[in-house]
Design a protein around this motif. Structure first.
Motif, PDB file in Angstrom:
ATOM      1  N   TRP A  82      95.168  31.983  19.326  1.00 22.93           N
ATOM      2  CA  TRP A  82      94.862  31.450  20.547  1.00 22.93           C
ATOM      3  C   TRP A  82      93.145  30.964  20.176  1.00 22.93           C
ATOM      4  O   TRP A  82      92.500  31.385  19.176  1.00 22.93           O
ATOM      5  N   GLN A  83      92.659  29.971  20.655  1.00 19.24           N
ATOM      6  CA  GLN A  83      91.352  29.488  20.791  1.00 19.24           C
ATOM      7  C   GLN A  83      90.605  29.402  21.871  1.00 19.24           C
ATOM      8  O   GLN A  83      91.621  29.163  22.989  1.00 19.24           O
ATOM      9  N   VAL A  84      89.173  29.551  22.154  1.00 17.63           N
ATOM     10  CA  VAL A  84      88.638  29.208  23.306  1.00 17.63           C
ATOM     11  C   VAL A  84      88.441  27.810  23.460  1.00 17.63           C
ATOM     12  O   VAL A  84      87.933  27.101  22.589  1.00 17.63           O
ATOM     13  N   SER A  85      89.065  27.083  24.336  1.00 19.41           N
ATOM     14  CA  SER A  85      89.020  25.765  24.549  1.00 19.41           C
ATOM     15  C   SER A  85      88.154  25.127  26.065  1.00 19.41           C
ATOM     16  O   SER A  85      88.102  23.992  26.229  1.00 19.41           O
ATOM     17  N   GLY A  86      87.953  26.222  26.805  1.00 19.07           N
ATOM     18  CA  GLY A  86      87.405  25.876  28.086  1.00 19.07           C
ATOM     19  C   GLY A  86      86.402  27.073  28.698  1.00 19.07           C
ATOM     20  O   GLY A  86      86.674  28.264  28.286  1.00 19.07           O
ATOM     21  N   PHE A  87      85.648  26.655  29.652  1.00 18.95           N
ATOM     22  CA  PHE A  87      84.890  27.937  30.443  1.00 18.95           C
ATOM     23  C   PHE A  87      84.784  27.388  31.911  1.00 18.95           C
ATOM     24  O   PHE A  87      84.543  26.409  32.065  1.00 18.95           O
ATOM     25  N   LYS A  88      85.478  28.344  32.640  1.00 18.31           N
ATOM     26  CA  LYS A  88      85.304  28.178  34.284  1.00 18.31           C
ATOM     27  C   LYS A  88      84.414  28.925  34.783  1.00 18.31           C
ATOM     28  O   LYS A  88      84.372  30.366  34.866  1.00 18.31           O
ATOM     29  N   LYS A  89      83.390  28.176  35.565  1.00 19.62           N
ATOM     30  CA  LYS A  89      82.426  28.907  36.528  1.00 19.62           C
ATOM     31  C   LYS A  89      83.333  29.173  37.983  1.00 19.62           C
ATOM     32  O   LYS A  89      83.946  28.496  38.274  1.00 19.62           O
ATOM     33  N   ILE A  90      82.886  30.719  38.071  1.00 16.24           N
ATOM     34  CA  ILE A  90      83.594  30.850  39.625  1.00 16.24           C
ATOM     35  C   ILE A  90      82.660  30.855  40.608  1.00 16.24           C
ATOM     36  O   ILE A  90      81.414  31.556  40.548  1.00 16.24           O
ATOM     37  N   SER A  91      82.637  29.930  41.719  1.00 16.70           N
ATOM     38  CA  SER A  91      81.517  29.788  42.619  1.00 16.70           C
ATOM     39  C   SER A  91      81.369  30.702  43.514  1.00 16.70           C
ATOM     40  O   SER A  91      80.234  30.999  44.188  1.00 16.70           O
ATOM     41  N   SER A  92      82.648  31.514  43.929  1.00 14.30           N
ATOM     42  CA  SER A  92      82.357  32.616  45.064  1.00 14.30           C
ATOM     43  C   SER A  92      81.410  33.751  44.491  1.00 14.30           C
ATOM     44  O   SER A  92      81.690  34.303  43.467  1.00 14.30           O
ATOM     45  N   PRO A  93      80.287  34.061  45.430  1.00 16.28           N
ATOM     46  CA  PRO A  93      79.480  34.890  44.982  1.00 16.28           C
ATOM     47  C   PRO A  93      80.000  36.319  44.841  1.00 16.28           C
ATOM     48  O   PRO A  93      79.511  37.128  44.295  1.00 16.28           O
ATOM     49  N   GLU A  94      81.213  36.387  45.684  1.00  9.32           N
ATOM     50  CA  GLU A  94      81.771  37.972  45.607  1.00  9.32           C
ATOM     51  C   GLU A  94      82.541  38.130  44.447  1.00  9.32           C
ATOM     52  O   GLU A  94      82.843  39.508  44.157  1.00  9.32           O
ATOM     53  N   ILE A  95      82.601  37.221  43.385  1.00 11.67           N
ATOM     54  CA  ILE A  95      83.331  37.470  42.160  1.00 11.67           C
ATOM     55  C   ILE A  95      82.349  37.493  41.126  1.00 11.67           C
ATOM     56  O   ILE A  95      81.599  36.444  40.770  1.00 11.67           O
ATOM     57  N   PRO A  96      82.188  38.641  40.446  1.00  5.89           N
ATOM     58  CA  PRO A  96      80.823  38.752  39.542  1.00  5.89           C
ATOM     59  C   PRO A  96      81.317  38.098  38.024  1.00  5.89           C
ATOM     60  O   PRO A  96      80.616  38.796  37.329  1.00  5.89           O
TER      61      PRO A  96
END
Length: 276
Positions: A253-267
């Motif tokens: 596997w390789q890291v190919s993306g980064f997803k920001k989670i906008s919901s403030p309740e998800i840390p």
């Protein structure tokens, strides 16, 4: 008020300019860890690169690179990027990296590599999401036990980023194809939230992959704050994510993306991994 447009980036080569870089690096990380000016000036004269970010006449950020060779090809090693504390979170790091790409292409490079702490979400968002770097190498305790202002107290684990600058940015590095619920449901690592609001990572096994097309590995949104207030929890995140990434990379596997989670309740935010 300063705006991004007022920041000017330029290549540096004089002794006076590079001494300013050394002083800024000392301010950020501590005097004992600053790179001597005689080293940076030698690198600049031999295929390396030092960039400065200026607000007016004041140096407020810099980037230092030198040539690398793996026995087959030459590439640019991006060693240090720093921004004065008063000017952070203003997009200066991204401006320095984009200028680095442009200058590296002029020098004939097609690949830039560097390392960074995978638990620092801000750097993951820039290096993987915005720039399109790829990662398939995990370096445990890369620099040993570091005692500078920003790294003391934990193993200096690092991702090795490969940024191929000769072509187009890879598609969907922000994970737009995956909605938040899908990512959460398929997270390789689960967590609880403690009474301080910090995510507490739970045990897992790499063998228990949720699917075989894509993997999602969470990292805290505010790891630096965790490290400053709960070193045991910070260490737990370090060791469990070390196990996750090392195991996945060994499986191709390789890291190919980064997803920001906008919901403030998800840390947490998420690294996206795909098969090479």
């Amino acid at each position: 008020m300063m705006t991004k447009e007022e920041i000017k980036i330029r290549s540096l080569s004089s002794t006076a300019e590079l001494e300013d870089v050394r002083r800024l690096e000392s301010k950020i990380w501590g005097e004992s860890d600053s790179i001597p000016t005689h080293q940076t000036i030698t690198a600049v004269k031999n295929g390396g690169l030092v960039l400065g970010a200026y607000s007016g006449d004041e140096l407020i950020g810099f980037q230092y690179s030198f040539p690398g060779f793996n026995g087959q090809s030459v590439y640019l090693c991006s060693h240090v990027l720093g921004t004065d504390e008063l000017f952070r979170n203003k997009g200066i790091g991204e401006k320095l990296k984009l200028a680095q790409r442009d200058e590296a292409l002029k020098l004939g490079y097609s690949l830039i590599t560097w390392t960074y702490d995978p638990l620092e979400s801000v750097n993951g968002y820039l290096n993987i999401g915005k720039l399109g770097g790829m990662v398939s190498t995990y370096l445990p305790n890369c620099y040993g036990e570091m005692e500078d202002f920003l790294n003391s107290g934990l193993p200096s684990d690092r991702f090795l980023v490969e940024w191929r600058i000769g072509g187009e940015k890879p598609a969907d590095t922000f994970g737009n194809a995956f909605d938040q619920d899908f990512v959460l449901a398929n997270s390789l690592v689960q967590w609880n939230v403690n009474d301080k609001g910090w995510p507490v990572v739970l045990p897992f096994r790499n063998e228990e992959l949720h699917n075989h097309a894509v993997q999602f590995v969470p990292v805290p949104k505010n790891y630096r704050s965790i490290r400053e207030t709960d070193i045991e929890l910070a260490s737990d995140w370090r060791m469990r994510t070390r196990h996750a990434f090392s195991g996945l990379f060994a499986q191709g596997w390789q890291v190919s993306g980064f997803k920001k989670i906008s919901s403030p309740e998800i840390p947490v935010n998420f690294y996206i991994l795909t098969k090479q």
